[in-house]
Design a protein around this motif. Structure first.
Motif, mmCIF file in Angstrom:
data_model
loop_
_atom_site.group_PDB
_atom_site.id
_atom_site.type_symbol
_atom_site.label_atom_id
_atom_site.label_comp_id
_atom_site.label_asym_id
_atom_site.label_seq_id
_atom_site.Cartn_x
_atom_site.Cartn_y
_atom_site.Cartn_z
ATOM 1 N N LEU A 51 0.890 -1.162 0.000
ATOM 2 C CA LEU A 51 0.000 0.000 0.000
ATOM 3 C C LEU A 51 0.924 1.206 0.000
ATOM 4 O O LEU A 51 1.660 1.428 0.963
ATOM 5 C CB LEU A 51 -0.886 0.000 1.251
ATOM 6 C CG LEU A 51 -1.964 -1.072 1.288
ATOM 7 C CD1 LEU A 51 -2.618 -1.131 2.658
ATOM 8 C CD2 LEU A 51 -3.004 -0.821 0.214
ATOM 9 N N LEU A 52 0.905 1.957 -1.081
ATOM 10 C CA LEU A 52 1.928 2.966 -1.316
ATOM 11 C C LEU A 52 1.336 4.359 -1.501
ATOM 12 O O LEU A 52 0.532 4.576 -2.410
ATOM 13 C CB LEU A 52 2.727 2.559 -2.563
ATOM 14 C CG LEU A 52 3.827 3.471 -3.060
ATOM 15 C CD1 LEU A 52 4.868 3.748 -1.985
ATOM 16 C CD2 LEU A 52 4.494 2.852 -4.283
ATOM 17 N N ASP A 53 1.747 5.273 -0.631
ATOM 18 C CA ASP A 53 1.311 6.667 -0.760
ATOM 19 C C ASP A 53 2.032 7.303 -1.939
ATOM 20 O O ASP A 53 3.209 7.043 -2.173
ATOM 21 C CB ASP A 53 1.623 7.425 0.528
ATOM 22 C CG ASP A 53 1.047 8.832 0.533
ATOM 23 O OD1 ASP A 53 0.022 9.055 -0.142
ATOM 24 O OD2 ASP A 53 1.615 9.697 1.202
ATOM 25 N N MET A 54 1.338 8.114 -2.690
ATOM 26 C CA MET A 54 1.909 8.738 -3.886
ATOM 27 C C MET A 54 2.908 9.840 -3.533
ATOM 28 O O MET A 54 3.928 9.988 -4.183
ATOM 29 C CB MET A 54 0.759 9.326 -4.722
ATOM 30 C CG MET A 54 1.150 9.720 -6.105
ATOM 31 S SD MET A 54 1.323 8.329 -7.219
ATOM 32 C CE MET A 54 -0.353 8.117 -7.782
ATOM 33 N N LYS A 55 2.600 10.611 -2.500
ATOM 34 C CA LYS A 55 3.440 11.768 -2.149
ATOM 35 C C LYS A 55 4.233 11.465 -0.879
ATOM 36 O O LYS A 55 3.695 11.499 0.223
ATOM 37 C CB LYS A 55 2.563 12.995 -1.895
ATOM 38 C CG LYS A 55 1.853 13.499 -3.130
ATOM 39 C CD LYS A 55 2.759 14.388 -3.941
ATOM 40 C CE LYS A 55 1.956 15.114 -5.002
ATOM 41 N NZ LYS A 55 2.751 15.803 -5.958
ATOM 42 N N ILE A 56 5.504 11.166 -1.059
ATOM 43 C CA ILE A 56 6.383 10.906 0.072
ATOM 44 C C ILE A 56 7.634 11.757 -0.128
ATOM 45 O O ILE A 56 8.201 11.763 -1.218
ATOM 46 C CB ILE A 56 6.745 9.403 0.143
ATOM 47 C CG1 ILE A 56 5.486 8.598 0.445
ATOM 48 C CG2 ILE A 56 7.822 9.155 1.184
ATOM 49 C CD1 ILE A 56 5.702 7.124 0.551
ATOM 50 N N PRO A 57 8.070 12.481 0.904
ATOM 51 C CA PRO A 57 9.278 13.298 0.756
ATOM 52 C C PRO A 57 10.483 12.436 0.363
ATOM 53 O O PRO A 57 10.594 11.294 0.791
ATOM 54 C CB PRO A 57 9.466 13.904 2.153
ATOM 55 C CG PRO A 57 8.123 13.822 2.796
ATOM 56 C CD PRO A 57 7.451 12.618 2.215
ATOM 57 N N ASP A 108 -13.126 0.151 4.933
ATOM 58 C CA ASP A 108 -13.730 -1.136 4.566
ATOM 59 C C ASP A 108 -13.529 -1.441 3.079
ATOM 60 O O ASP A 108 -13.304 -2.592 2.710
ATOM 61 C CB ASP A 108 -15.223 -1.165 4.921
ATOM 62 C CG ASP A 108 -15.419 -1.203 6.435
ATOM 63 O OD1 ASP A 108 -14.607 -1.859 7.125
ATOM 64 O OD2 ASP A 108 -16.365 -0.572 6.919
ATOM 65 N N GLU A 109 -13.598 -0.417 2.239
ATOM 66 C CA GLU A 109 -13.347 -0.631 0.802
ATOM 67 C C GLU A 109 -11.894 -1.042 0.581
ATOM 68 O O GLU A 109 -11.603 -1.923 -0.225
ATOM 69 C CB GLU A 109 -13.645 0.645 0.006
ATOM 70 C CG GLU A 109 -15.120 0.920 -0.172
ATOM 71 C CD GLU A 109 -15.365 2.213 -0.955
ATOM 72 O OE1 GLU A 109 -14.460 2.671 -1.677
ATOM 73 O OE2 GLU A 109 -16.477 2.753 -0.842
ATOM 74 N N LEU A 110 -10.983 -0.404 1.303
ATOM 75 C CA LEU A 110 -9.566 -0.753 1.180
ATOM 76 C C LEU A 110 -9.322 -2.177 1.672
ATOM 77 O O LEU A 110 -8.613 -2.946 1.029
ATOM 78 C CB LEU A 110 -8.713 0.255 1.957
ATOM 79 C CG LEU A 110 -7.198 0.076 1.832
ATOM 80 C CD1 LEU A 110 -6.745 0.232 0.382
ATOM 81 C CD2 LEU A 110 -6.464 1.074 2.715
ATOM 82 N N ARG A 111 -9.918 -2.544 2.798
ATOM 83 C CA ARG A 111 -9.771 -3.910 3.324
ATOM 84 C C ARG A 111 -10.263 -4.936 2.305
ATOM 85 O O ARG A 111 -9.613 -5.953 2.076
ATOM 86 C CB ARG A 111 -10.577 -4.079 4.617
ATOM 87 C CG ARG A 111 -9.882 -3.552 5.849
ATOM 88 C CD ARG A 111 -10.721 -3.690 7.117
ATOM 89 N NE ARG A 111 -11.341 -4.981 7.247
ATOM 90 C CZ ARG A 111 -12.647 -5.190 7.446
ATOM 91 N NH1 ARG A 111 -13.487 -4.182 7.544
ATOM 92 N NH2 ARG A 111 -13.118 -6.398 7.566
ATOM 93 N N LEU A 112 -11.416 -4.672 1.718
ATOM 94 C CA LEU A 112 -11.982 -5.587 0.729
ATOM 95 C C LEU A 112 -11.075 -5.708 -0.497
ATOM 96 O O LEU A 112 -10.827 -6.800 -0.999
ATOM 97 C CB LEU A 112 -13.381 -5.114 0.315
ATOM 98 C CG LEU A 112 -14.094 -5.992 -0.716
ATOM 99 C CD1 LEU A 112 -14.316 -7.399 -0.173
ATOM 100 C CD2 LEU A 112 -15.415 -5.364 -1.123
ATOM 101 N N ALA A 113 -10.552 -4.583 -0.962
ATOM 102 C CA ALA A 113 -9.669 -4.594 -2.132
ATOM 103 C C ALA A 113 -8.405 -5.402 -1.850
ATOM 104 O O ALA A 113 -7.971 -6.214 -2.672
ATOM 105 C CB ALA A 113 -9.309 -3.166 -2.545
ATOM 106 N N VAL A 114 -7.820 -5.186 -0.682
ATOM 107 C CA VAL A 114 -6.606 -5.928 -0.309
ATOM 108 C C VAL A 114 -6.922 -7.416 -0.227
ATOM 109 O O VAL A 114 -6.191 -8.252 -0.772
ATOM 110 C CB VAL A 114 -6.031 -5.397 1.027
ATOM 111 C CG1 VAL A 114 -4.986 -6.347 1.597
ATOM 112 C CG2 VAL A 114 -5.449 -4.005 0.820
ATOM 113 N N HIS A 115 -8.011 -7.753 0.451
ATOM 114 C CA HIS A 115 -8.388 -9.157 0.591
ATOM 115 C C HIS A 115 -8.617 -9.798 -0.779
ATOM 116 O O HIS A 115 -8.154 -10.902 -1.043
ATOM 117 C CB HIS A 115 -9.638 -9.284 1.462
ATOM 118 C CG HIS A 115 -10.087 -10.696 1.638
ATOM 119 N ND1 HIS A 115 -9.384 -11.613 2.391
ATOM 120 C CD2 HIS A 115 -11.143 -11.361 1.135
ATOM 121 C CE1 HIS A 115 -10.007 -12.792 2.329
ATOM 122 N NE2 HIS A 115 -11.077 -12.657 1.581
#
Length: 126
Positions: A51-57, A108-115
């Motif tokens: 799970l990767l954030d797009m904006k990271i310093p 919950d949407e993220l959990r479902l997508a990962v699962h």
């Protein structure tokens, strides 16, 4: 054996929340606040999904994504973005990200997508 998830976000609160959610779901979880740490974890622990954030310093999400895919093309990557980064989302998809979630996302949407991405497919038949 449990599936491994790496959470990469410079915001500690988001990392802690996602670590708790996915640990409680039975996943082995790792976290990184930056690209350097994330790539060390990818090399040593071979996560099934990032799970990767797009904006990271420092190293941004697209750079991290390129490196992850060069280390292991089979690792699935879900991008997390702030509103309005559509051009980056398009590039992330071209680089191999499977989907993205816009912050603030529905947990919950993220959990479902990962699962769904990590579910083991078993052959049907007798």
């Amino acid at each position: 054996m449990s599936k491994k998830i790496l959470i990469v976000d410079d915001q500690n609160g988001i990392r802690m929340l996602l670590m708790e959610v996915f640990s409680n779901e039975g996943y082995e979880t790792y976290q990184a606040p930056n690209g350097k740490t994330a790539l060390e974890i990818v090399k040593t622990h071979s996560p099934d999904l990032v799970l990767l954030d797009m904006k990271i310093p420092g190293m941004d999400g697209l750079d991290i994504l390129k490196h992850v895919k060069s280390i292991d093309p089979s690792i699935k990557v879900i991008m997390m973005t702030a509103y309005g980064e559509l051009d980056m989302i398009k590039e992330a998809t071209e680089l191999g990200a499977i989907m993205h979630f816009t912050k603030p996302f529905d947990i919950d949407e993220l959990r479902l997508a990962v699962h769904t991405q990590l579910i083991e497919t078993t052959p049907l038949g007798s």
